[in-house]
Motif scaffolding. Structure first.
Motif, PDB file in Angstrom:
ATOM      1  N   GLY A 141       2.588 -10.684   2.834  1.00 42.10           N
ATOM      2  CA  GLY A 141       1.246 -10.366   2.376  1.00 42.10           C
ATOM      3  C   GLY A 141       0.932 -11.135   1.109  1.00 42.10           C
ATOM      4  O   GLY A 141       1.174 -12.330   1.020  1.00 42.10           O
ATOM      5  N   LEU A 142       0.389 -10.449   0.109  1.00 43.27           N
ATOM      6  CA  LEU A 142       0.099 -11.080  -1.174  1.00 43.27           C
ATOM      7  C   LEU A 142       1.160 -10.627  -2.173  1.00 43.27           C
ATOM      8  O   LEU A 142       1.021  -9.610  -2.841  1.00 43.27           O
ATOM      9  CB  LEU A 142      -1.314 -10.717  -1.653  1.00 43.27           C
ATOM     10  N   GLY A 143       2.283 -11.352  -2.196  1.00 46.30           N
ATOM     11  CA  GLY A 143       3.394 -10.977  -3.066  1.00 46.30           C
ATOM     12  C   GLY A 143       4.140  -9.763  -2.583  1.00 46.30           C
ATOM     13  O   GLY A 143       4.869  -9.131  -3.352  1.00 46.30           O
ATOM     14  N   LEU A 144       3.972  -9.419  -1.322  1.00 45.10           N
ATOM     15  CA  LEU A 144       4.591  -8.225  -0.750  1.00 45.10           C
ATOM     16  C   LEU A 144       5.023  -8.545   0.675  1.00 45.10           C
ATOM     17  O   LEU A 144       4.225  -9.056   1.461  1.00 45.10           O
ATOM     18  CB  LEU A 144       3.589  -7.068  -0.765  1.00 45.10           C
ATOM     19  N   MET A 145       6.289  -8.244   0.998  1.00 42.51           N
ATOM     20  CA  MET A 145       6.833  -8.552   2.310  1.00 42.51           C
ATOM     21  C   MET A 145       6.942  -7.294   3.160  1.00 42.51           C
ATOM     22  O   MET A 145       7.327  -6.237   2.670  1.00 42.51           O
ATOM     23  CB  MET A 145       8.215  -9.192   2.161  1.00 42.51           C
ATOM     24  N   ASP A 146       6.585  -7.420   4.430  1.00 37.90           N
ATOM     25  CA  ASP A 146       6.721  -6.343   5.411  1.00 37.90           C
ATOM     26  C   ASP A 146       7.871  -6.723   6.335  1.00 37.90           C
ATOM     27  O   ASP A 146       7.771  -7.688   7.092  1.00 37.90           O
ATOM     28  CB  ASP A 146       5.418  -6.195   6.194  1.00 37.90           C
TER      29      ASP A 146
ATOM     30  N   LEU B  87      -1.749   1.734  -8.466  1.00 40.61           N
ATOM     31  CA  LEU B  87      -2.003   0.528  -9.248  1.00 40.61           C
ATOM     32  C   LEU B  87      -3.210  -0.264  -8.755  1.00 40.61           C
ATOM     33  O   LEU B  87      -3.787  -1.044  -9.510  1.00 40.61           O
ATOM     34  CB  LEU B  87      -0.768  -0.386  -9.226  1.00 40.61           C
ATOM     35  N   LEU B  88      -3.576  -0.081  -7.492  1.00 43.06           N
ATOM     36  CA  LEU B  88      -4.677  -0.847  -6.907  1.00 43.06           C
ATOM     37  C   LEU B  88      -5.631   0.073  -6.150  1.00 43.06           C
ATOM     38  O   LEU B  88      -5.189   1.035  -5.516  1.00 43.06           O
ATOM     39  CB  LEU B  88      -4.143  -1.900  -5.929  1.00 43.06           C
ATOM     40  N   PRO B  89      -6.926  -0.236  -6.159  1.00 41.01           N
ATOM     41  CA  PRO B  89      -7.861   0.486  -5.300  1.00 41.01           C
ATOM     42  C   PRO B  89      -7.539   0.214  -3.830  1.00 41.01           C
ATOM     43  O   PRO B  89      -6.857  -0.770  -3.508  1.00 41.01           O
ATOM     44  CB  PRO B  89      -9.231  -0.109  -5.679  1.00 41.01           C
ATOM     45  N   PRO B  90      -8.030   1.067  -2.915  1.00 42.09           N
ATOM     46  CA  PRO B  90      -7.696   0.914  -1.497  1.00 42.09           C
ATOM     47  C   PRO B  90      -7.975  -0.480  -0.935  1.00 42.09           C
ATOM     48  O   PRO B  90      -7.183  -1.014  -0.155  1.00 42.09           O
ATOM     49  CB  PRO B  90      -8.553   1.982  -0.819  1.00 42.09           C
ATOM     50  N   GLN B  91      -9.106  -1.089  -1.314  1.00 41.79           N
ATOM     51  CA  GLN B  91      -9.456  -2.398  -0.766  1.00 41.79           C
ATOM     52  C   GLN B  91      -8.447  -3.462  -1.178  1.00 41.79           C
ATOM     53  O   GLN B  91      -8.014  -4.289  -0.368  1.00 41.79           O
ATOM     54  CB  GLN B  91     -10.855  -2.813  -1.224  1.00 41.79           C
ATOM     55  N   GLN B  92      -8.024  -3.426  -2.443  1.00 43.29           N
ATOM     56  CA  GLN B  92      -7.073  -4.442  -2.913  1.00 43.29           C
ATOM     57  C   GLN B  92      -5.675  -4.208  -2.340  1.00 43.29           C
ATOM     58  O   GLN B  92      -4.975  -5.169  -2.018  1.00 43.29           O
ATOM     59  CB  GLN B  92      -7.027  -4.462  -4.443  1.00 43.29           C
ATOM     60  N   LEU B  93      -5.294  -2.946  -2.176  1.00 45.31           N
ATOM     61  CA  LEU B  93      -3.986  -2.676  -1.562  1.00 45.31           C
ATOM     62  C   LEU B  93      -3.994  -3.132  -0.104  1.00 45.31           C
ATOM     63  O   LEU B  93      -2.996  -3.682   0.387  1.00 45.31           O
ATOM     64  CB  LEU B  93      -3.655  -1.183  -1.656  1.00 45.31           C
ATOM     65  N   LYS B  94      -5.131  -2.949   0.570  1.00 42.27           N
ATOM     66  CA  LYS B  94      -5.253  -3.424   1.949  1.00 42.27           C
ATOM     67  C   LYS B  94      -5.104  -4.939   2.004  1.00 42.27           C
ATOM     68  O   LYS B  94      -4.432  -5.480   2.885  1.00 42.27           O
ATOM     69  CB  LYS B  94      -6.602  -2.994   2.526  1.00 42.27           C
ATOM     70  N   GLU B  95      -5.713  -5.640   1.045  1.00 38.06           N
ATOM     71  CA  GLU B  95      -5.592  -7.098   1.007  1.00 38.06           C
ATOM     72  C   GLU B  95      -4.147  -7.513   0.756  1.00 38.06           C
ATOM     73  O   GLU B  95      -3.643  -8.454   1.384  1.00 38.06           O
ATOM     74  CB  GLU B  95      -6.497  -7.668  -0.087  1.00 38.06           C
ATOM     75  N   MET B  96      -3.478  -6.810  -0.150  1.00 35.49           N
ATOM     76  CA  MET B  96      -2.090  -7.133  -0.448  1.00 35.49           C
ATOM     77  C   MET B  96      -1.219  -6.976   0.792  1.00 35.49           C
ATOM     78  O   MET B  96      -0.272  -7.740   1.004  1.00 35.49           O
ATOM     79  CB  MET B  96      -1.571  -6.234  -1.579  1.00 35.49           C
ATOM     80  N   LYS B  97      -1.557  -6.006   1.644  1.00 35.95           N
ATOM     81  CA  LYS B  97      -0.753  -5.706   2.832  1.00 35.95           C
ATOM     82  C   LYS B  97      -1.238  -6.445   4.087  1.00 35.95           C
ATOM     83  O   LYS B  97      -0.746  -6.186   5.175  1.00 35.95           O
ATOM     84  CB  LYS B  97      -0.736  -4.196   3.065  1.00 35.95           C
ATOM     85  N   THR B  98      -2.206  -7.328   3.912  1.00 32.24           N
ATOM     86  CA  THR B  98      -2.644  -8.174   5.021  1.00 32.24           C
ATOM     87  C   THR B  98      -1.688  -9.355   5.106  1.00 32.24           C
ATOM     88  O   THR B  98      -1.641 -10.186   4.201  1.00 32.24           O
ATOM     89  CB  THR B  98      -4.092  -8.648   4.811  1.00 32.24           C
ATOM     90  N   THR B  99      -0.917  -9.407   6.174  1.00 34.71           N
ATOM     91  CA  THR B  99       0.220 -10.319   6.223  1.00 34.71           C
ATOM     92  C   THR B  99       0.015 -11.505   7.165  1.00 34.71           C
ATOM     93  O   THR B  99      -0.829 -11.478   8.059  1.00 34.71           O
ATOM     94  CB  THR B  99       1.488  -9.570   6.678  1.00 34.71           C
TER      95      THR B  99
END
Length: 370
Positions: free
Chosen positions: A311-316, A287-299
């Protein structure tokens, strides 16, 4: 809608469902689900997907009046799991060059975040998505709570329609919880604003964008953004709440409600198989390019939520056995849901309790992944 109501471009083929008693790797999951029912949850539905295929199970009842069981295909209100869908759309828009996460809220929504110390020119879209904005959480407002979360208030107002601007206006009556970036604080207002930004950038409602960009491409046939529709499509179960701060006392059927009180912070409906597919696709880069998925997973550290970073709407979340799972939880009247997956997206679990006052969802997740 988070704690207040409570205290997954390419399609992934799903193998056939194996419903019923747990065998092999799912026995601990099944045991934890049964324990939730014994603790007072009316019923549970869950679906796990891994390298061995798809496994689904239910326990308890979907209707306390008739004794009808829950279904493995049950649709349910997913509450704040909506936030991952909203964040995904905004990150897609960033990848398309249509906005930047470092844009201010004021740029896209001039004058909306203003008053009592709130200042949209000092808050970025990123701070909305990772809850570091400091914006007051509208569901924490005392009047809102009395109107929508107590028995008398709920039954008098369950069909009210509130606009996103109405919800933000409630938050603006209060001072910010902290200066932007100074701390972390879960606020549903952040994601109401995020939905408004999507509409301003695209000219379409956030619901239209989610439908076009995620629900359609992934063939999430049980997933919808209901708007003001008060019913949950079939197959579905009844939803129950104490409509009180305590877990004692009578339970009330709260299945019908106007989810506009949750808006883009938590109004969506889905089922467990669809949520597994969504989070698997998201984490596998569909659903997302690598850069945007990396941003989403930056917590950042999620203060007050043990072993969890946001992260960005995503919890680790780090489980008791050290395994990390990524996903989100969601609560809204009579419905408590969780959807998580391993970082590679190859093992996913989604589940729902049709009561909002009892049960240990963490134990179910631990059972599945540990």
């Amino acid at each position: 809608m988070g704690a207040t109501a409570l205290l997954l471009s390419a399609a992934l083929a799903g193998p056939a469902f194996a419903a019923g008693p747990a065998t092999g790797g799912h026995s601990a999951t099944r045991k934890a689900i049964e324990a939730a029912v014994q603790a007072g949850v009316p019923g549970v539905t869950a679906t796990a997907k891994d390298a061995h295929g798809t496994w689904s199970t239910t326990a308890g009842v979907g209707d306390t009046r008739t004794g009808a069981p829950r279904s493995t295909a049950d649709r349910y209100r997913v509450g704040s799991i909506t936030k991952t869908f909203v964040s995904t759309v905004l990150l897609q828009l960033e990848a398309e060059g249509r906005l930047s996460l470092d844009d201010t809220v004021e740029k896209w929504l001039p004058g909306v975040v203003h008053g009592h110390g709130h200042d949209g020119s000092r808050i970025t879209v990123r701070r909305l998505l990772n809850h570091t904005s400091g914006i007051y959480n509208y569901t924490a407002d005392d009047d809102f709570g009395r109107t929508y979360f107590t028995k008398d208030g709920f039954f008098a107002h369950r069909y009210d329609t509130l606009t996103p601007r109405d919800l933000v206006a409630i938050a603006m009556k209060h001072e910010p919880d902290f200066k932007p970036g100074a701390s972390w604080g879960y606020s549903n207002t952040n994601y109401v604003l995020a939905g408004m930004v999507i509409e301003k950038v695209t000219g379409h409602s956030y619901a239209t964008e989610i439908t076009h960009r995620i629900i359609g491409p992934l063939h999430l046939t049980a997933t919808s953004v209901p708007g003001t529709q008060v019913t949950v499509p079939h197959p579905s179960s009844r939803a129950y709440s104490k409509l009180a701060q305590t877990a004692t006392g009578p339970s009330y059927d709260v299945t019908k409600l106007n989810p506009s009180i949750a808006s883009s912070a938590g109004e969506m409906i889905s089922n467990s198989a669809d949520l597994d597919r969504f989070y698997s696709a998201l984490l596998r880069g569909k659903l997302l390019p690598p850069q945007q998925l990396k941003e989403m997973k930056t917590t950042v550290r999620a203060d007050g939520i043990p072993n969890t970073r946001y992260g960005l709407g995503l919890m680790d979340t780090e489980l008791t056995c050290g395994v990390h799972v990524w996903g989100h939880g969601g609560g809204i009247h009579g419905s408590a849901s969780g959807a998580v997956a391993t970082e590679d997206g190859r093992h996913a679990l989604a589940l729902n309790f049709n009561g909002d006052w009892a049960g240990d969802m963490d134990a179910v997740i631990d059972g599945e992944f540990c």
